[in-house]
Design a protein around this motif. Structure first.
Motif, PDB file in Angstrom:
ATOM      1  N   ALA A  40       0.835  -1.203   0.000  1.00 57.06           N
ATOM      2  CA  ALA A  40       0.000   0.000   0.000  1.00 57.06           C
ATOM      3  C   ALA A  40       0.869   1.252   0.000  1.00 57.06           C
ATOM      4  O   ALA A  40       2.033   1.213   0.406  1.00 57.06           O
TER       5      ALA A  40
ATOM      6  N   ARG B  74      -0.661   6.200   2.538  1.00 55.58           N
ATOM      7  CA  ARG B  74      -1.989   6.466   3.110  1.00 55.58           C
ATOM      8  C   ARG B  74      -2.814   5.188   3.260  1.00 55.58           C
ATOM      9  O   ARG B  74      -3.963   5.234   3.653  1.00 55.58           O
TER      10      ARG B  74
ATOM     11  N   ARG C  17      -3.490   2.975   0.677  1.00 58.87           N
ATOM     12  CA  ARG C  17      -4.291   2.724  -0.522  1.00 58.87           C
ATOM     13  C   ARG C  17      -3.490   1.934  -1.544  1.00 58.87           C
ATOM     14  O   ARG C  17      -2.267   2.053  -1.604  1.00 58.87           O
TER      15      ARG C  17
ATOM     16  N   GLU D  52      -4.218  -0.216  -5.661  1.00 58.13           N
ATOM     17  CA  GLU D  52      -5.169  -0.584  -6.710  1.00 58.13           C
ATOM     18  C   GLU D  52      -5.808  -1.923  -6.364  1.00 58.13           C
ATOM     19  O   GLU D  52      -5.135  -2.833  -5.868  1.00 58.13           O
ATOM     20  N   ASP D  53      -7.088  -2.042  -6.625  1.00 52.64           N
ATOM     21  CA  ASP D  53      -7.831  -3.279  -6.383  1.00 52.64           C
ATOM     22  C   ASP D  53      -7.692  -4.160  -7.618  1.00 52.64           C
ATOM     23  O   ASP D  53      -8.566  -4.191  -8.478  1.00 52.64           O
TER      24      ASP D  53
ATOM     25  N   ILE E 196     -10.675  -3.688   5.289  1.00 50.58           N
ATOM     26  CA  ILE E 196     -10.391  -2.880   4.106  1.00 50.58           C
ATOM     27  C   ILE E 196     -11.710  -2.355   3.553  1.00 50.58           C
ATOM     28  O   ILE E 196     -12.783  -2.888   3.865  1.00 50.58           O
TER      29      ILE E 196
ATOM     30  N   ARG F 141     -13.275  -1.439  -0.330  1.00 46.10           N
ATOM     31  CA  ARG F 141     -13.059  -1.503  -1.776  1.00 46.10           C
ATOM     32  C   ARG F 141     -13.968  -0.452  -2.393  1.00 46.10           C
ATOM     33  O   ARG F 141     -15.141  -0.357  -2.048  1.00 46.10           O
ATOM     34  N   TYR F 142     -13.409   0.342  -3.306  1.00 45.54           N
ATOM     35  CA  TYR F 142     -14.196   1.420  -3.899  1.00 45.54           C
ATOM     36  C   TYR F 142     -13.711   1.718  -5.314  1.00 45.54           C
ATOM     37  O   TYR F 142     -12.634   1.276  -5.722  1.00 45.54           O
TER      38      TYR F 142
ATOM     39  N   TYR G 282     -10.036   0.564  -6.254  1.00 46.46           N
ATOM     40  CA  TYR G 282      -9.018   0.770  -5.244  1.00 46.46           C
ATOM     41  C   TYR G 282      -9.392   0.095  -3.927  1.00 46.46           C
ATOM     42  O   TYR G 282     -10.551  -0.226  -3.687  1.00 46.46           O
TER      43      TYR G 282
ATOM     44  N   GLN H 238      -8.686   0.622   0.318  1.00 47.00           N
ATOM     45  CA  GLN H 238      -8.205   1.456   1.427  1.00 47.00           C
ATOM     46  C   GLN H 238      -8.091   0.545   2.647  1.00 47.00           C
ATOM     47  O   GLN H 238      -9.077  -0.096   3.024  1.00 47.00           O
TER      48      GLN H 238
END
Length: 97
Positions: free
Chosen positions: A40, A43, A45, A47-48, A79, A81-82, A89, A91
Motif C-alpha cells: 500500500a 496512506r 491505498r 489498486e484493487d 479494508i 473496496r471502492y 481501489y 483502502q
C-alpha cells in the motif's frame, strides 16, 4: 531507466495476532492482510487488482483466491473496496493510526 517499486517496511503490532475479528478469517486471509500493508502507499491505498496483488504477495502459491479473501477482509471491515474515476481501489482501514 525504468523505476522499480520497492516494498515498504511496515511494522505489525503484537495485537495483530490476537485480534478476534481478524481471527475469524482463514490463515491465508490474515496473511494477505499483512501483505497488503507492504504494497500500500503511505496512506494505506492500493489498486484493487486481485491478480496483481496475488502475483506480488504469493507468486509461488496456486489455488489462492485473492478476490474472495479481499471480499472477506472487506466484509469484516479491515479494508474498503471502492471505485473512483473508473479505477478500482482498496483502502486499508485504520492504516494511518
Amino acid at each position: 531507466m525504468r523505476r522499480t517499486r520497492l516494498a515498504r517496511l511496515r511494522t505489525l503490532k503484537p495485537a495483530f495476532f490476537t485480534n478476534e475479528d481478524l481471527a475469524t478469517l482463514p490463515f491465508s486471509g490474515r496473511l494477505l492482510f499483512a501483505g497488503l500493508w507492504t504494497i500500500a502507499d503511505r496512506r494505506g491505498r492500493l489498486e484493487d487488482r486481485p491478480a496483481r496483488i496475488k502475483a506480488q504477495l504469493f507468486p509461488y502459491d496456486e489455488n489462492f483466491d485473492t478476490n474472495a479473501l479481499l471480499d472477506g477482509l472487506c466484509q469484516t471491515g479491515f479494508i474498503q473496496r471502492y471505485t473512483e474515476e473508473g479505477g478500482r481501489y482498496i483502502q486499508i482501514v485504520n492504516f494511518e493510526k
